[in-house]
Design a protein around this motif. Structure first.
Motif, PDB file in Angstrom:
ATOM      1  N   GLN A   1       0.830  -1.195   0.000  1.00  0.00           N
ATOM      2  CA  GLN A   1       0.000   0.000   0.000  1.00  0.00           C
ATOM      3  C   GLN A   1       0.869   1.252   0.000  1.00  0.00           C
ATOM      4  N   THR A   2       0.219   2.414  -0.151  1.00  0.00           N
ATOM      5  CA  THR A   2       0.970   3.665  -0.322  1.00  0.00           C
ATOM      6  C   THR A   2       1.885   3.945   0.871  1.00  0.00           C
ATOM      7  N   GLY A   3       1.434   3.637   2.086  1.00  0.00           N
ATOM      8  CA  GLY A   3       2.260   3.871   3.262  1.00  0.00           C
ATOM      9  C   GLY A   3       3.515   3.017   3.275  1.00  0.00           C
ATOM     10  N   ASP A   4       3.408   1.771   2.781  1.00  0.00           N
ATOM     11  CA  ASP A   4       4.573   0.886   2.698  1.00  0.00           C
ATOM     12  C   ASP A   4       5.611   1.459   1.735  1.00  0.00           C
ATOM     13  N   ILE A   5       5.115   2.017   0.625  1.00  0.00           N
ATOM     14  CA  ILE A   5       6.014   2.580  -0.387  1.00  0.00           C
ATOM     15  C   ILE A   5       6.725   3.809   0.161  1.00  0.00           C
ATOM     16  N   LYS A   6       5.982   4.654   0.846  1.00  0.00           N
ATOM     17  CA  LYS A   6       6.581   5.872   1.386  1.00  0.00           C
ATOM     18  C   LYS A   6       7.636   5.558   2.440  1.00  0.00           C
ATOM     19  N   ALA A   7       7.431   4.508   3.212  1.00  0.00           N
ATOM     20  CA  ALA A   7       8.364   4.162   4.287  1.00  0.00           C
ATOM     21  C   ALA A   7       9.605   3.434   3.783  1.00  0.00           C
ATOM     22  N   ALA A   8       9.582   2.946   2.532  1.00  0.00           N
ATOM     23  CA  ALA A   8      10.698   2.159   2.005  1.00  0.00           C
ATOM     24  C   ALA A   8      11.849   3.058   1.573  1.00  0.00           C
ATOM     25  N   GLN A   9      13.016   2.452   1.408  1.00  0.00           N
ATOM     26  CA  GLN A   9      14.165   3.151   0.829  1.00  0.00           C
ATOM     27  C   GLN A   9      14.155   2.884  -0.680  1.00  0.00           C
ATOM     28  N   LEU A  10      15.249   2.375  -1.217  1.00  0.00           N
ATOM     29  CA  LEU A  10      15.302   2.070  -2.648  1.00  0.00           C
ATOM     30  C   LEU A  10      14.409   0.881  -2.976  1.00  0.00           C
TER      31      LEU A  10
ATOM     32  N   PRO B   1       5.810  -8.353 -10.741  1.00  0.00           N
ATOM     33  CA  PRO B   1       7.071  -9.069 -10.506  1.00  0.00           C
ATOM     34  C   PRO B   1       8.104  -8.239  -9.737  1.00  0.00           C
ATOM     35  N   VAL B   2       9.063  -8.947  -9.160  1.00  0.00           N
ATOM     36  CA  VAL B   2      10.231  -8.298  -8.556  1.00  0.00           C
ATOM     37  C   VAL B   2      10.832  -7.319  -9.560  1.00  0.00           C
ATOM     38  N   GLY B   3      11.237  -6.155  -9.088  1.00  0.00           N
ATOM     39  CA  GLY B   3      11.842  -5.147  -9.964  1.00  0.00           C
ATOM     40  C   GLY B   3      10.864  -4.120 -10.479  1.00  0.00           C
ATOM     41  N   THR B   4       9.569  -4.297 -10.171  1.00  0.00           N
ATOM     42  CA  THR B   4       8.576  -3.296 -10.559  1.00  0.00           C
ATOM     43  C   THR B   4       8.755  -2.039  -9.707  1.00  0.00           C
ATOM     44  N   LEU B   5       8.728  -0.888 -10.357  1.00  0.00           N
ATOM     45  CA  LEU B   5       8.773   0.379  -9.635  1.00  0.00           C
ATOM     46  C   LEU B   5       7.350   0.776  -9.273  1.00  0.00           C
ATOM     47  N   CYS B   6       7.084   0.922  -7.966  1.00  0.00           N
ATOM     48  CA  CYS B   6       5.771   1.338  -7.479  1.00  0.00           C
ATOM     49  C   CYS B   6       5.748   2.860  -7.331  1.00  0.00           C
ATOM     50  N   ILE B   7       4.704   3.504  -7.847  1.00  0.00           N
ATOM     51  CA  ILE B   7       4.577   4.960  -7.799  1.00  0.00           C
ATOM     52  C   ILE B   7       3.205   5.291  -7.224  1.00  0.00           C
ATOM     53  N   THR B   8       3.152   5.994  -6.107  1.00  0.00           N
ATOM     54  CA  THR B   8       1.875   6.309  -5.473  1.00  0.00           C
ATOM     55  C   THR B   8       1.214   7.485  -6.179  1.00  0.00           C
ATOM     56  N   ILE B   9      -0.108   7.404  -6.347  1.00  0.00           N
ATOM     57  CA  ILE B   9      -0.830   8.485  -7.037  1.00  0.00           C
ATOM     58  C   ILE B   9      -1.978   9.045  -6.200  1.00  0.00           C
ATOM     59  N   ALA B  10      -2.139   8.554  -4.976  1.00  0.00           N
ATOM     60  CA  ALA B  10      -3.167   9.080  -4.073  1.00  0.00           C
ATOM     61  C   ALA B  10      -2.626   8.995  -2.655  1.00  0.00           C
TER      62      ALA B  10
ATOM     63  N   ASN C   1      -0.336   9.584  -0.530  1.00  0.00           N
ATOM     64  CA  ASN C   1       1.066  10.014  -0.595  1.00  0.00           C
ATOM     65  C   ASN C   1       1.439  10.119  -2.067  1.00  0.00           C
ATOM     66  N   ILE C   2       1.572  11.335  -2.577  1.00  0.00           N
ATOM     67  CA  ILE C   2       1.753  11.544  -4.010  1.00  0.00           C
ATOM     68  C   ILE C   2       3.216  11.371  -4.422  1.00  0.00           C
ATOM     69  N   ALA C   3       3.434  10.573  -5.474  1.00  0.00           N
ATOM     70  CA  ALA C   3       4.724  10.434  -6.152  1.00  0.00           C
ATOM     71  C   ALA C   3       5.817   9.850  -5.262  1.00  0.00           C
ATOM     72  N   GLU C   4       5.448   9.028  -4.290  1.00  0.00           N
ATOM     73  CA  GLU C   4       6.441   8.253  -3.550  1.00  0.00           C
ATOM     74  C   GLU C   4       6.778   7.012  -4.369  1.00  0.00           C
TER      75      GLU C   4
ATOM     76  N   VAL D   1      11.914  14.887  -9.470  1.00  0.00           N
ATOM     77  CA  VAL D   1      10.838  15.748  -9.997  1.00  0.00           C
ATOM     78  C   VAL D   1       9.540  15.565  -9.222  1.00  0.00           C
ATOM     79  N   LYS D   2       9.640  15.042  -7.994  1.00  0.00           N
ATOM     80  CA  LYS D   2       8.446  14.769  -7.183  1.00  0.00           C
ATOM     81  C   LYS D   2       7.569  16.000  -7.015  1.00  0.00           C
ATOM     82  N   GLN D   3       8.181  17.148  -6.764  1.00  0.00           N
ATOM     83  CA  GLN D   3       7.393  18.361  -6.536  1.00  0.00           C
ATOM     84  C   GLN D   3       6.585  18.746  -7.775  1.00  0.00           C
ATOM     85  N   THR D   4       7.130  18.481  -8.957  1.00  0.00           N
ATOM     86  CA  THR D   4       6.377  18.755 -10.189  1.00  0.00           C
ATOM     87  C   THR D   4       5.114  17.910 -10.240  1.00  0.00           C
ATOM     88  N   PHE D   5       5.231  16.629  -9.902  1.00  0.00           N
ATOM     89  CA  PHE D   5       4.070  15.744  -9.886  1.00  0.00           C
ATOM     90  C   PHE D   5       3.065  16.178  -8.822  1.00  0.00           C
ATOM     91  N   LYS D   6       3.548  16.647  -7.678  1.00  0.00           N
ATOM     92  CA  LYS D   6       2.631  17.104  -6.630  1.00  0.00           C
ATOM     93  C   LYS D   6       1.845  18.324  -7.077  1.00  0.00           C
TER      94      LYS D   6
END
Length: 409
Positions: free
Chosen positions: A38-47, A68-77, A79-82, A118-123
């Motif tokens: 979930q979005t909170g897990d992504i925000k709390a992670a490092q790389l 699959p392993v290696g997928t980049l997760c991007i939050t869109i609600a 927590n934006i752009a984590e 570019v996180k701030q641009t997405f926000k």
């Protein structure tokens, strides 16, 4: 070497996560073997993302999709752009977008670092009247300046070295914390403390130990306080700079995740001075994830105890901060906290409930011996935590220079 502008869907496959069942909180969907990120897990992670708070059953998997392993997760609600890269096969909801790199066009680590830059641009493009939301269309509409795949890999290798060191330190901190917990459990849960062979047990409590309420082991008058809320602190008060405010979401394990923490300017801190934290204070989540807690160290001294938290300040003539911190982590105590939390929509601890929670207090001399034994471990944890802060700072200074091609690699 030249850099070109490419959109995210030109660098790999982009699509939203899936969670089709309604209602989403149906009990039969959860508790199985399939990680559900979930979005909170992504925000709390490092790389890389290797831990998660929920899992899907077979029924949950059937109405979702496993990435699959290696997928980049991007939050869109929420927590934006984590961002974080899956270190395991996992499902995630439609509040997360998955990016699978085309290895001929991109390195997934480079793309993750580029999106962080570019996180701030997405926000900004996500701001809405009701709730911020970054759609897939918006995400792929912004061009990204990228070099060749070979140069992407070289840049990612440099930056990921910092994150690898941070992750190694984090794992060492977890092992050190576990060793302290094991000693606590041996002495104060299994009751195999020094001299236990000659100590009588009455009603489960060793002779010389006392049962007290939390209000009796905290500083009289203001030993237990809730963080500011309602008219005292508004969303508009938060800034990028200033004094950190500890929220439940910032407490990760027993540490505070500074990557998620909000801040307020100095003038607000002065207005809320009674909520400033001291070395040895315990911050306890009182809403949502009841019982999540951290022990404040010299680093966090002066920070604010925020909305959704309670601050406990022990009377050190009765109980040490580290002893109470361990007691609050016991299954019987944390279970009582959760059971007694009221609220029809979200569980909520209040001052009255928390003050009346019963704890067993060992003799002062036994506490002193225990604290002395675990003190070196906690000093090592503090040293590793400080190293991680410096590593993050160095990485973040280098990030824009590498991502903009200012530093040749």
């Amino acid at each position: 070497m030249s850099w070109t502008l490419k959109k995210l869907d030109q660098l790999g496959h982009v699509s939203r996560g899936r969670s089709r069942h309604r209602p989403r909180d149906a009990e039969h969907l959860y508790g199985g073997p399939h990680p559900f990120v979930q979005t909170g897990d992504i925000k709390a992670a490092q790389l890389y993302l290797s831990t998660y708070s929920q899992s899907y059953s077979e029924a949950g998997l059937a109405q979702s999709k496993k990435w699959p392993v290696g997928t980049l997760c991007i939050t869109i609600a929420a927590n934006i752009a984590e961002t974080a890269i899956l270190d395991m096969d996992a499902c995630f909801p439609d509040s997360v977008i998955g990016f699978v790199a085309d290895e001929r066009e991109s390195d997934v680590r480079f793309v993750k670092y580029k999106l962080d830059l570019v996180k701030q641009t997405f926000k900004r493009v996500s701001q809405g009247a009701a709730q911020d939301n970054l759609s897939q269309q918006k995400l792929v509409s912004i061009p990204l300046s990228v070099p060749s795949v070979t140069e992407q890999r070289r840049i990612a290798d440099i930056l990921s070295t910092y994150d690898d060191l941070i992750e190694n330190n984090r794992r060492r901190m977890e092992l050190l914390e576990a060793s302290g917990r094991q000693l606590y459990e041996e002495w104060f849960v299994r009751l195999r403390f020094p001299g236990y062979e000659h100590t009588k047990i009455c009603n489960g409590v060793p002779n010389g130990w006392e049962r007290r309420n939390l209000s009796q082991v905290c500083v009289a008058g203001n030993g237990i306080q809730t963080g500011p809320f309602g008219s005292q602190l508004h969303q508009a008060d938060y800034t990028e700079e200033g004094f950190p405010v500890v929220m439940p979401k910032d407490i990760s394990g027993t540490q505070i995740s500074t990557s998620t923490i909000a801040r307020v300017p100095e003038e607000i801190t002065e207005r809320l001075s009674k909520h400033r934290l001291q070395d040895g204070d315990i911050v306890l989540a009182r809403r949502g994830d009841i019982g999540r807690k951290c022990l404040i160290t010299e680093r966090e001294k002066g920070w604010l105890c925020g909305t959704g938290c309670m601050r406990l300040r022990t009377d050190r003539t009765i109980i040490s901060p580290r002893m109470l911190f361990n007691i609050l982590g016991r299954d019987d105590v944390s279970g009582e906290l959760k059971a007694r939390a009221g609220g029809s929509i979200m569980p909520n601890l209040n001052l009255t409930i928390l003050s009346n929670i019963s704890v067993v207090v060992p003799p002062a001399n036994l506490q002193t011996v225990f604290d002395a034994l675990v003190e070196p471990t906690h000093r090592q944890i503090s040293t590793l935590d400080a190293q991680n802060q410096q590593l993050r700072l160095a990485r973040d200074i280098l990030l824009p220079r590498l991502m903009n091609g200012d530093v040749p690699v």
